[in-house]
Design a protein around this motif. Sequence first.
Motif, PDB file in Angstrom:
ATOM      1  N   SER A 280      68.988 124.721  67.295  1.00 15.69           N
ATOM      2  CA  SER A 280      70.179 124.704  66.451  1.00 15.69           C
ATOM      3  C   SER A 280      70.732 126.117  66.275  1.00 15.69           C
ATOM      4  N   TYR A 281      72.061 126.169  66.087  1.00 15.60           N
ATOM      5  CA  TYR A 281      72.766 127.441  65.926  1.00 15.60           C
ATOM      6  C   TYR A 281      73.663 127.329  64.703  1.00 15.60           C
ATOM      7  N   THR A 282      73.645 128.344  63.848  1.00 15.54           N
ATOM      8  CA  THR A 282      74.465 128.322  62.631  1.00 15.54           C
ATOM      9  C   THR A 282      75.249 129.621  62.492  1.00 15.54           C
ATOM     10  N   PHE A 283      76.522 129.479  62.148  1.00 15.25           N
ATOM     11  CA  PHE A 283      77.356 130.634  61.826  1.00 15.25           C
ATOM     12  C   PHE A 283      77.854 130.467  60.393  1.00 15.25           C
ATOM     13  N   GLY A 284      77.745 131.508  59.597  1.00 16.66           N
ATOM     14  CA  GLY A 284      78.159 131.423  58.205  1.00 16.66           C
ATOM     15  C   GLY A 284      78.983 132.612  57.756  1.00 16.66           C
ATOM     16  N   ILE A 285      79.877 132.370  56.803  1.00 15.90           N
ATOM     17  CA  ILE A 285      80.672 133.420  56.163  1.00 15.90           C
ATOM     18  C   ILE A 285      80.538 133.239  54.655  1.00 15.90           C
ATOM     19  N   THR A 286      80.289 134.316  53.958  1.00 15.92           N
ATOM     20  CA  THR A 286      80.150 134.271  52.504  1.00 15.92           C
ATOM     21  C   THR A 286      80.944 135.398  51.867  1.00 15.92           C
ATOM     22  N   LYS A 287      81.630 135.086  50.782  1.00 13.81           N
ATOM     23  CA  LYS A 287      82.288 136.102  49.965  1.00 13.81           C
ATOM     24  C   LYS A 287      81.595 136.133  48.616  1.00 13.81           C
ATOM     25  N   TYR A 288      80.981 137.277  48.306  1.00 10.46           N
ATOM     26  CA  TYR A 288      80.255 137.454  47.044  1.00 10.46           C
ATOM     27  C   TYR A 288      81.162 138.092  46.001  1.00 10.46           C
ATOM     28  N   PHE A 289      81.200 137.489  44.812  1.00  7.52           N
ATOM     29  CA  PHE A 289      81.872 138.064  43.654  1.00  7.52           C
ATOM     30  C   PHE A 289      80.808 138.263  42.580  1.00  7.52           C
ATOM     31  N   LYS A 290      80.789 139.398  41.924  1.00  4.86           N
ATOM     32  CA  LYS A 290      79.777 139.619  40.886  1.00  4.86           C
ATOM     33  C   LYS A 290      78.379 139.358  41.438  1.00  4.86           C
ATOM     34  N   SER A 291      78.011 140.092  42.488  1.00  6.30           N
ATOM     35  CA  SER A 291      76.735 139.927  43.166  1.00  6.30           C
ATOM     36  C   SER A 291      76.622 138.508  43.729  1.00  6.30           C
TER      37      SER A 291
ATOM     38  N   ILE B 203      78.708 134.502  41.623  1.00  7.01           N
ATOM     39  CA  ILE B 203      79.960 133.837  41.974  1.00  7.01           C
ATOM     40  C   ILE B 203      80.188 134.103  43.456  1.00  7.01           C
ATOM     41  N   LYS B 204      80.202 133.033  44.251  1.00  7.19           N
ATOM     42  CA  LYS B 204      80.381 133.215  45.683  1.00  7.19           C
ATOM     43  C   LYS B 204      80.997 131.974  46.306  1.00  7.19           C
ATOM     44  N   ILE B 205      81.595 132.176  47.475  1.00 11.31           N
ATOM     45  CA  ILE B 205      82.166 131.096  48.279  1.00 11.31           C
ATOM     46  C   ILE B 205      81.533 131.191  49.655  1.00 11.31           C
ATOM     47  N   GLN B 206      81.025 130.054  50.147  1.00 12.40           N
ATOM     48  CA  GLN B 206      80.324 130.048  51.429  1.00 12.40           C
ATOM     49  C   GLN B 206      80.862 128.947  52.343  1.00 12.40           C
ATOM     50  N   ALA B 207      80.839 129.237  53.633  1.00 11.02           N
ATOM     51  CA  ALA B 207      81.158 128.231  54.649  1.00 11.02           C
ATOM     52  C   ALA B 207      80.183 128.415  55.800  1.00 11.02           C
ATOM     53  N   ALA B 208      79.753 127.303  56.404  1.00  8.31           N
ATOM     54  CA  ALA B 208      78.803 127.379  57.518  1.00  8.31           C
ATOM     55  C   ALA B 208      79.049 126.239  58.492  1.00  8.31           C
ATOM     56  N   LEU B 209      78.789 126.517  59.761  1.00 15.63           N
ATOM     57  CA  LEU B 209      78.929 125.528  60.821  1.00 15.63           C
ATOM     58  C   LEU B 209      77.657 125.546  61.661  1.00 15.63           C
ATOM     59  N   THR B 210      77.015 124.376  61.819  1.00 15.28           N
ATOM     60  CA  THR B 210      75.745 124.274  62.545  1.00 15.28           C
ATOM     61  C   THR B 210      75.869 123.295  63.696  1.00 15.28           C
ATOM     62  N   SER B 211      75.336 123.691  64.842  1.00 13.02           N
ATOM     63  CA  SER B 211      75.281 122.826  66.012  1.00 13.02           C
ATOM     64  C   SER B 211      73.816 122.526  66.319  1.00 13.02           C
ATOM     65  N   ILE B 212      73.458 121.241  66.411  1.00 10.51           N
ATOM     66  CA  ILE B 212      72.069 120.820  66.599  1.00 10.51           C
ATOM     67  C   ILE B 212      71.932 120.056  67.912  1.00 10.51           C
ATOM     68  N   GLU B 213      71.006 120.493  68.734  1.00  8.56           N
ATOM     69  CA  GLU B 213      70.716 119.829  70.008  1.00  8.56           C
ATOM     70  C   GLU B 213      69.319 119.225  69.919  1.00  8.56           C
ATOM     71  N   ASN B 214      69.229 117.900  69.855  1.00 12.27           N
ATOM     72  CA  ASN B 214      67.950 117.197  69.731  1.00 12.27           C
ATOM     73  C   ASN B 214      67.543 116.611  71.071  1.00 12.27           C
ATOM     74  N   GLY B 215      66.933 117.419  71.929  1.00 13.37           N
ATOM     75  CA  GLY B 215      66.445 116.936  73.214  1.00 13.37           C
ATOM     76  C   GLY B 215      67.517 116.222  74.004  1.00 13.37           C
ATOM     77  N   ASN B 216      67.236 114.983  74.402  1.00 12.32           N
ATOM     78  CA  ASN B 216      68.182 114.187  75.171  1.00 12.32           C
ATOM     79  C   ASN B 216      69.112 113.353  74.292  1.00 12.32           C
ATOM     80  N   LEU B 217      68.982 113.507  72.963  1.00 12.89           N
ATOM     81  CA  LEU B 217      69.822 112.740  72.048  1.00 12.89           C
ATOM     82  C   LEU B 217      71.202 113.377  71.925  1.00 12.89           C
ATOM     83  N   ALA B 218      72.099 112.682  71.243  1.00 13.84           N
ATOM     84  CA  ALA B 218      73.464 113.176  71.076  1.00 13.84           C
ATOM     85  C   ALA B 218      73.489 114.447  70.231  1.00 13.84           C
ATOM     86  N   LYS B 219      74.427 115.312  70.550  1.00 20.10           N
ATOM     87  CA  LYS B 219      74.596 116.578  69.822  1.00 20.10           C
ATOM     88  C   LYS B 219      75.225 116.309  68.454  1.00 20.10           C
TER      89      LYS B 219
END
Length: 405
Positions: free
Chosen positions: A363-374, A377-393
């Motif tokens: 699996s591969y994940t890319f994330g972006i986070t904006k931290y406010f007040k350490s 308070i924060k906003i996060q977004a992430a996208l993950t791609s999972i490859e399970n052997g011969n199963l569907a992605k």
Amino acid sequence: MKKLLSLAMFLYLYNGIAQEQKSINTADFKLDDKGLNFVFNEGAYEFNINGFMQPSVSFEKTEGQDDVHNFNAKRAYFILSGKAAKEKISFLIQSDFSQAKPLLDAWIAYHPYSWLTLTGGQKQTFLNNREMMYREDKLQFTERSRVSGLYSNTGREFGFFVESKFGKKIGFVPQFAVTSGDGRNSFGADSRDSDLGGLKIGARLDVFPLGYFTDGNDKFTADLAHEKSLKVLIGAATSRNKGASNAVGEGHADFMFYDASGQNNLTDYEQVFADVLLKYNGFSFLAEYADASASNLDMQYLDAAANQILAPTQISEFLVLGESYSVQAGYVTAKGLSFDLRYENTKPEFATNLNSLLPDSNSYTFGITKYFKSNNIKIQAALTSIENGNLAKTTVGEFVMQIGF
């Protein structure tokens, strides 16, 4: 004139008493780098009310299947904590009201020395991988890694915990725990739903070869403190759960095994973790390794009548068995914008058993986070791609907002 002097004397004395009381008793409600804090502090005694909320929007897309969308309050934590300095006692009660069974932590700790802490109760254990030791509001991505999710549930256990800390230029943090081996709320719904199996015993050793992190900065993966010199944390943990009846040893009665006479004969479950965390000037790197195995597998039956014997590789359909690793890195700018990457690989112990709970995956994940007040308070977004052997992605995306109070 006398009345005027009396009034002036009264106001003077009242002001003096108020000033003295203010230096001893305080009740503060403020927004700072620690969040929105409601603190009662009497000097020797302190009581805190805090928590955090995480509204979330997510989707999951698997090839050949309908998309799944979720809009929910991902987490809603309410926390009560406090300490008595003279008595060297502290406590914490932590609940997540987004769950059907909200109680997560409920413990009391005794601190006889600055280097020693003894804790009893239900607590987030240190016997798992590094990321599972972080509280849910302190994650680098919107969700824990697959390694964390596959080898653990909430990471909470009921038992007795010993934590110590030695050294200055080189730090050593040995830790030891004896728990029920059945996870949180381990004794079930009532007295008839008793704990199963034996105890879980384990230990962890963390080493800081270049000295300790900035205070609190070892509780995150991201380098929010922007360490001025390179800091390294090397850790390893191991545990043995005597008689597990849950896939990762954090529950009970999810399945049962029996001997030839029809008596309970549960499998022993062992886990080993190793991790390295590096931080410097906003950059962070975390590598984790996990391995789980089972023992006491001789002549186990799936039914009390001893008609169905456990097949050679069938145990992997009940327990998470195999090895995995996770590597993640990120950089937090001076303005609190973070870019993060993660790669994970999981390998089941029995690759020929396609029903193993631990999948053969990448699996591969890319994330972006904006931290406010350490981190509070924060906003996060992430996208993950999972490859399970011969199963569907599978592709998973999530957007999370967080406010701590």
